[in-house]
Every structure is written in structure tokens, then in C-alpha cells.
Design a protein around this motif. Structure first.
Motif, PDB file in Angstrom:
ATOM      1  N   GLU A  62       9.863   0.075  -0.436  1.00  0.00           N
ATOM      2  CA  GLU A  62       8.595  -0.612  -0.669  1.00  0.00           C
ATOM      3  C   GLU A  62       8.024  -1.198   0.618  1.00  0.00           C
ATOM      4  N   VAL A  63       8.052  -0.406   1.667  1.00  0.00           N
ATOM      5  CA  VAL A  63       7.534  -0.839   2.969  1.00  0.00           C
ATOM      6  C   VAL A  63       6.034  -0.596   3.030  1.00  0.00           C
ATOM      7  N   GLY A  64       5.281  -1.662   3.286  1.00  0.00           N
ATOM      8  CA  GLY A  64       3.832  -1.588   3.381  1.00  0.00           C
ATOM      9  C   GLY A  64       3.318  -2.647   4.327  1.00  0.00           C
ATOM     10  N   PRO A  65       2.018  -2.939   4.284  1.00  0.00           N
ATOM     11  CA  PRO A  65       1.436  -3.927   5.195  1.00  0.00           C
ATOM     12  C   PRO A  65       2.152  -5.278   5.118  1.00  0.00           C
ATOM     13  N   GLY A  66       2.563  -5.771   6.268  1.00  0.00           N
ATOM     14  CA  GLY A  66       3.193  -7.084   6.345  1.00  0.00           C
ATOM     15  C   GLY A  66       4.667  -7.137   6.018  1.00  0.00           C
ATOM     16  N   THR A  67       5.253  -6.034   5.555  1.00  0.00           N
ATOM     17  CA  THR A  67       6.684  -6.032   5.240  1.00  0.00           C
ATOM     18  C   THR A  67       7.504  -6.231   6.512  1.00  0.00           C
ATOM     19  N   ARG A  68       8.433  -7.154   6.490  1.00  0.00           N
ATOM     20  CA  ARG A  68       9.371  -7.306   7.606  1.00  0.00           C
ATOM     21  C   ARG A  68      10.519  -6.329   7.366  1.00  0.00           C
ATOM     22  N   VAL A  69      10.545  -5.241   8.149  1.00  0.00           N
ATOM     23  CA  VAL A  69      11.506  -4.177   7.900  1.00  0.00           C
ATOM     24  C   VAL A  69      12.414  -3.978   9.112  1.00  0.00           C
TER      25      VAL A  69
END
Length: 269
Positions: free
Chosen positions: A39-46
Motif C-alpha cells: 500500500e505504498v502511495g503519496p506520503g508513505t514512509r517506506v
């Protein structure tokens, strides 16, 4: 660090460019599905663990995520910095990552777990740096291996190559696990991850015979180390058998279509 881990460090030392020109495109195939699972998208800290030349990090940055990426091999880190200039890319390796507990919304590892000596310990570390309820997604190669994955090994065997004593024999029995959907999901559950699911990905990787041979010819990965350790005459025989066997996968345009299979698993902390 286990003997397996030490051998992996030596095996990949300085191999960034050779990997990027051979097997990297293959390993980049599941990137979008891996990031979707996490669920990686805008703003995700990955956190991208084992970034290699940065394929996952680059796509995550393009999605607007805040990306940190690590790899044990400096030559890979140099490539990843160029591929994903917006990412924070560092040299670091499992099972000890230089991050605080719960620092990331999502943690991904693309074909990394097959390069660590203690997979359960590695998963525990991925869990540690994910926030509560954060997602951990990873890929590994499936067993039994698909026909495209066995091509080079078949050529090595047909040439009568001898495995040198310096190459690792594999994981200790107590550290290994079944490389199937149940086995990988079970490993994640054993690492106290929740809601673990696993699916098999299958695809045909298209590459020229020269591209596919360039990996082992340059000593990339275990099979490359095996090829390079042989005498000149045996290496010639391996290449001859590779050329013969490659015809099974060649299309009318001469490009190889190589069936591959991998496992994609995701769970929550």
C-alpha cells in the motif's frame, strides 16, 4: 553473521553493474505488485531493503512516497542513488538495520530473503522497523524452479562442472523453510507478523541470449560464481550447452522467452 551471509557479501562485491546489465530487469518485474501489496502511495514512509540498483526505490519515489533504501553492497547503492535521487539510500544489511522501532509505514524486500542466512531473524528485523499495523511485503523465488530459472543450471550440469568447496552449501536445516506459498506465509507468521498471505507470480521474461549469459559470465550470483570457478575448457563447454539449450526458449525474433515463478507475500506488524 553466518557463513552463508559472509559468502553472500563476497559473492556480490563489486557486482552492481554486472547485475544491472543481466538479471536486474528480471527481478524488477514484480515491483509494482510488491508496492501495491505494501500500500505504498503519496506520503508513505517506506523502507526498501536490499534495493540493488534501485528499481523498487525509483518506482516508490514516483508514487510520491518518502523512500529510504538500503543495500549491503556499495556498488548497488551507487546505482540506486542514480536511479532514485529523491530517496535516502544507505549501505546497511539485515539482520541489523540502523533505524528506530516502528519508523516506517511500509517495509518491502524484493528478492532479498533468499540472500540471508537466517530468514526468521531477518523477518523479525523487518517487523521491528515497521510501525504497528504497518505492512511488510516481500518476494522470493519459488520452488520448484520454473524452466527459465533452470536454463543456466542445466548447461552447468551438462558440462560436468564441479562445485568448488568455497561456495556456500545453502542454509542450515534449522534456518531453511519451504519455498512455496504455505512455507513463506508460515515463516511470516513465525516472525509474529499478522494476516500473512502469499501468492505465486508467473511470467515469461524476455531477454537476448547474450544478456542472459552475461550474468553468469560476469560472476553474478551463485551460478556466476560456479561458472567462473571452472577451468577454461569447462567454461567453454558450459557456454556451448547454454547456446544449445537456449534454442528451446527462442522465438522467431531470436529473443528468449524464459518462464519464471516467484512468491509475493504480505503481512502486518
Amino acid at each position: 553473521m553466518t557463513a552463508f551471509d559472509k559468502s553472500e557479501r563476497l559473492m556480490w562485491a563489486g557486482k552492481g553493474s554486472a547485475y544491472a546489465g543481466s538479471f536486474a530487469r528480471l527481478c524488477a518485474h514484480p515491483v509494482s505488485r510488491l508496492l501495491d501489496a505494501a500500500e505504498v502511495g503519496p506520503g508513505t514512509r517506506v523502507l526498501d531493503v536490499g534495493t540493488g540498483p534501485g528499481a523498487v526505490a525509483a518506482v516508490a519515489c514516483a508514487r510520491g512516497a518518502s523512500v529510504t533504501a538500503v543495500d549491503a553492497e556499495p556498488s548497488m547503492v551507487e546505482l540506486a542513488e542514480r536511479a532514485a535521487p529523491a530517496a535516502d539510500v544507505r549501505v546497511a544489511a539485515l539482520p541489523e538495520l540502523p533505524f528506530d522501532d516502528g519508523e516506517f509505514d511500509a517495509v518491502v524486500a524484493n528478492f532479498v530473503l533468499n540472500h540471508v542466512g537466517r530468514p526468521r531473524m531477518a523477518l523479525a528485523e523487518l517487523r521491528r522497523v515497521a510501525k504497528p499495523n504497518g505492512r511488510i511485503a516481500l518476494t522470493i523465488w519459488a520452488a520448484p524452479r520454473a524452466p527459465g530459472q533452470t536454463l543456466i543450471g542445466r548447461a552447468v550440469e551438462a558440462a560436468g562442472a564441479v562445485r568448488p568447496p568455497g561456495l556456500p552449501a545453502g542454509l542450515a536445516p534449522e534456518d531453511d523453510f519451504p519455498r512455496d506459498e504455505d512455507g513463506l506465509a508460515g515463516l511470516m507468521e513465525a516472525a509474529e507478523l499478522r494476516e500473512a498471505t502469499c501468492a505465486t507470480l508467473r511470467w515469461d521474461h524476455r531477454a537476448t541470449a547474450d544478456e542472459w549469459w552475461s550474468g553468469p559470465a560476469s560472476g553474478v550470483a551463485f551460478v556466476g560464481q560456479l561458472v567462473q570457478s571452472q577451468t577454461a575448457s569447462v567454461r567453454t563447454e558450459i557456454k556451448r550447452h547454454f547456446d544449445l539449450l537456449s534454442s528451446e526458449f527462442a522465438g522467431q525474433d531470436g529473443v528468449l522467452s524464459l518462464p519464471h515463478a516467484a512468491l509475493l507475500a504480505v503481512a502486518r506488524r
